[in-house]
Design a protein around this motif. Structure first.
Motif, PDB file in Angstrom:
ATOM      1  N   UNK A  20      69.672  77.848  76.084  1.00 31.71           N
ATOM      2  CA  UNK A  20      68.847  77.003  76.966  1.00 31.71           C
ATOM      3  C   UNK A  20      68.097  77.819  78.011  1.00 31.71           C
ATOM      4  N   UNK A  21      68.718  78.920  78.489  1.00 29.65           N
ATOM      5  CA  UNK A  21      68.089  79.714  79.552  1.00 29.65           C
ATOM      6  C   UNK A  21      66.782  80.365  79.075  1.00 29.65           C
ATOM      7  N   UNK A  22      66.576  80.460  77.769  1.00 32.58           N
ATOM      8  CA  UNK A  22      65.344  81.074  77.259  1.00 32.58           C
ATOM      9  C   UNK A  22      64.238  80.037  77.035  1.00 32.58           C
ATOM     10  N   UNK A  23      64.512  78.793  77.419  1.00 35.31           N
ATOM     11  CA  UNK A  23      63.510  77.740  77.267  1.00 35.31           C
ATOM     12  C   UNK A  23      62.967  77.364  78.641  1.00 35.31           C
ATOM     13  N   UNK A  24      61.653  77.478  78.841  1.00 34.78           N
ATOM     14  CA  UNK A  24      61.042  77.087  80.119  1.00 34.78           C
ATOM     15  C   UNK A  24      61.098  75.566  80.274  1.00 34.78           C
ATOM     16  N   UNK A  25      61.002  74.855  79.130  1.00 40.18           N
ATOM     17  CA  UNK A  25      61.182  73.402  79.139  1.00 40.18           C
ATOM     18  C   UNK A  25      62.256  73.064  78.140  1.00 40.18           C
ATOM     19  N   UNK A  26      63.274  72.345  78.596  1.00 39.56           N
ATOM     20  CA  UNK A  26      64.288  71.857  77.658  1.00 39.56           C
ATOM     21  C   UNK A  26      63.829  70.520  77.130  1.00 39.56           C
ATOM     22  N   UNK A  27      64.505  70.040  76.093  1.00 36.93           N
ATOM     23  CA  UNK A  27      63.955  68.871  75.407  1.00 36.93           C
ATOM     24  C   UNK A  27      63.728  67.689  76.349  1.00 36.93           C
ATOM     25  N   UNK A  28      62.509  67.134  76.286  1.00 31.44           N
ATOM     26  CA  UNK A  28      62.211  65.953  77.106  1.00 31.44           C
ATOM     27  C   UNK A  28      61.272  65.012  76.374  1.00 31.44           C
ATOM     28  N   UNK A  29      61.481  63.724  76.618  1.00 36.87           N
ATOM     29  CA  UNK A  29      60.577  62.691  76.124  1.00 36.87           C
ATOM     30  C   UNK A  29      60.214  61.847  77.340  1.00 36.87           C
ATOM     31  N   UNK A  30      58.938  61.833  77.681  1.00 37.41           N
ATOM     32  CA  UNK A  30      58.518  61.126  78.895  1.00 37.41           C
ATOM     33  C   UNK A  30      57.260  60.319  78.591  1.00 37.41           C
ATOM     34  N   UNK A  31      57.214  59.069  79.075  1.00 39.04           N
ATOM     35  CA  UNK A  31      55.998  58.257  78.971  1.00 39.04           C
ATOM     36  C   UNK A  31      55.367  58.135  80.346  1.00 39.04           C
ATOM     37  N   UNK A  32      54.060  58.380  80.405  1.00 37.70           N
ATOM     38  CA  UNK A  32      53.317  58.239  81.660  1.00 37.70           C
ATOM     39  C   UNK A  32      52.393  57.041  81.446  1.00 37.70           C
ATOM     40  N   UNK A  33      52.651  55.952  82.156  1.00 42.67           N
ATOM     41  CA  UNK A  33      51.888  54.741  81.827  1.00 42.67           C
ATOM     42  C   UNK A  33      50.463  54.815  82.374  1.00 42.67           C
ATOM     43  N   UNK A  34      49.599  54.103  81.701  1.00 36.32           N
ATOM     44  CA  UNK A  34      48.174  54.116  82.024  1.00 36.32           C
ATOM     45  C   UNK A  34      47.953  53.644  83.451  1.00 36.32           C
ATOM     46  N   UNK A  35      47.256  54.451  84.239  1.00 33.51           N
ATOM     47  CA  UNK A  35      46.920  54.052  85.605  1.00 33.51           C
ATOM     48  C   UNK A  35      47.987  54.374  86.639  1.00 33.51           C
ATOM     49  N   UNK A  36      49.097  54.987  86.221  1.00 32.51           N
ATOM     50  CA  UNK A  36      50.180  55.289  87.174  1.00 32.51           C
ATOM     51  C   UNK A  36      49.872  56.507  88.040  1.00 32.51           C
TER      52      UNK A  36
END
Ligand code: ATP
Length: 355
Positions: A20-36
């Protein structure tokens, strides 16, 4: 404009990443809603810029996908993603007037001149650039130039997202406060999805409706400023948001309630989740602790005047516990007892809140 979805995203700058330390981003799933209005908040090195660059297309993720609405844009370059970006340092055309700088993104898209004029004047007025519209950008201060960059990011109404990467770094502290409120106001008018990267909690909490808190390449919580304050899902959020941060104290569980310093603490809802083998801690913010006749015995070490309230530093055995009191008058003598508000007493197992 469209919803932005990050699906099972992971990124490493190593050619063959392992732990994990060699990953700048670890696994992620994110939704950014329209207009937020979102803030991406976290300390230096937690992966904010990496994530921003993946959304903008400057960087292709090692794993996972980026979707704008129902289009998979993972392989699309930045100029095909229809986004606006404002960076830490001003990007302006010195030889052009302020007006022409602001008009530039619109002229590039062949917007008719009367519509350009209306939009440029509206944005200039909101950023207090109205008096300098016809001046050359070269003559402006760093603050003024960064306002142009902000204006250029805000002038287009057709973008999927406007991304700000710590744009107030070069701005004078007083003006910073003004611009933060202006950005919030502008967002409420234009309603374009906004992602604002910062390591400054005040900036994040002022600007965003939703704050995405990151630590070590991981999204640890997404929530409104009030949710992050009242129910930090990770001890890091408790520390990072709030000043002073949340008190985190070692505990064990008995009948679904935490026991600290030999006292069982009440909670709004007793814990049902088992957390065998985990490191258990109780978290409570200084705002939710009061002095009482009985409770956790502490020694008062220091009282600091923080303006609207006083911060009282106490110790219970080896642990430091801070609480806020409105007045430093009539505090108990050196030894005192603390009461934790059950509605705001939370238990953490290996740093994650359990309930
Ligand atoms: P800051 O606030 O300091 O800009 P950040 O939260 O934006 O930090 P990133 O710049 O995304 O964090 O960095 C995340 C991790 O990836 C860090 O460990 C950093 O050293 C590493 N990193 C970033 N860019 C590169 C690169 N081009 N090559 C190798 N490693 C990188």
């Amino acid at each position: 404009m469209s919803k932005i979805s990050l699906k099972n995203l992971r990124h490493s700058y190593e050619p063959e990443p392992g732990p994990a330390s060699e990953w700048a981003l670890n696994e992620m799933s994110v939704d950014w809603s329209d207009g937020g209005a979102y803030a991406l908040l976290g300390p230096s090195g937690c992966g904010k810029t990496t994530l921003l660059n993946i959304i903008s297309g400057l960087l292709a993720p090692t794993e996972g996908e980026v979707w704008f609405g129902d289009e998979n844009v993972t392989q699309l370059p930045p100029d095909h993603r229809n986004i606006a970006q404002v960076f830490q340092f001003p990007v302006v055309y010195d030889t052009m007037s302020v007006y022409d700088n602001l008009a530039f993104p619109l002229r590039n898209r062949k917007v008719p001149e009367p519509a350009i004029d209306k939009k440029v004047r509206e944005i200039a007025e909101m950023l207090d650039l109205g008096d300098t519209l016809m001046s050359r950008a070269a003559g402006l201060t760093a603050d003024g130039k960064q306002k142009i960059s902000l204006g250029r990011g805000l002038v287009r109404s057709d973008v999927n997202v406007i991304m700000f990467d710590e744009p107030l770094t070069v701005i004078d502290p007083h003006l910073k406060w003004v611009l933060r409120s202006k950005l919030k106001e502008l967002h409420q008018r234009i309603r374009t999805t906004m992602i604002y990267v910062t390591h400054d909690q005040t900036e994040a909490l002022t600007i965003a409706d939703q704050v995405v808190v990151m630590k070590d390449g991981l999204v640890v919580q997404i929530g409104t400023p009030v949710e992050l304050f009242e129910r930090p899902k990770h001890t890091f959020v408790g520390h990072f948001i709030g000043s002073p941060g949340m008190n985190v104290l070692p505990c064990h569980m008995e009948q679904g309630k935490p026991v600290y310093a030999g006292r069982q603490l009440d909670m709004a809802t007793p814990i049902t989740q088992a957390a065998e083998g985990a490191r258990l801690e109780v978290g409570i913010r200084p705002e939710f602790i009061t002095f009482a006749e009985t409770g956790i015995a502490v020694r008062i070490n220091k009282v600091s005047d923080a303006g609207r309230f006083n911060i009282v530093d106490t110790t219970s055995g080896e642990d430091s516990i801070k609480l806020l009191v409105p007045s430093a008058d009539n505090l108990p003598a050196d030894t005192a007892y603390l009461h934790f508000d059950p509605a705001h007493t939370q238990v953490y197992a290996d740093d994650w809140m359990i309930s």
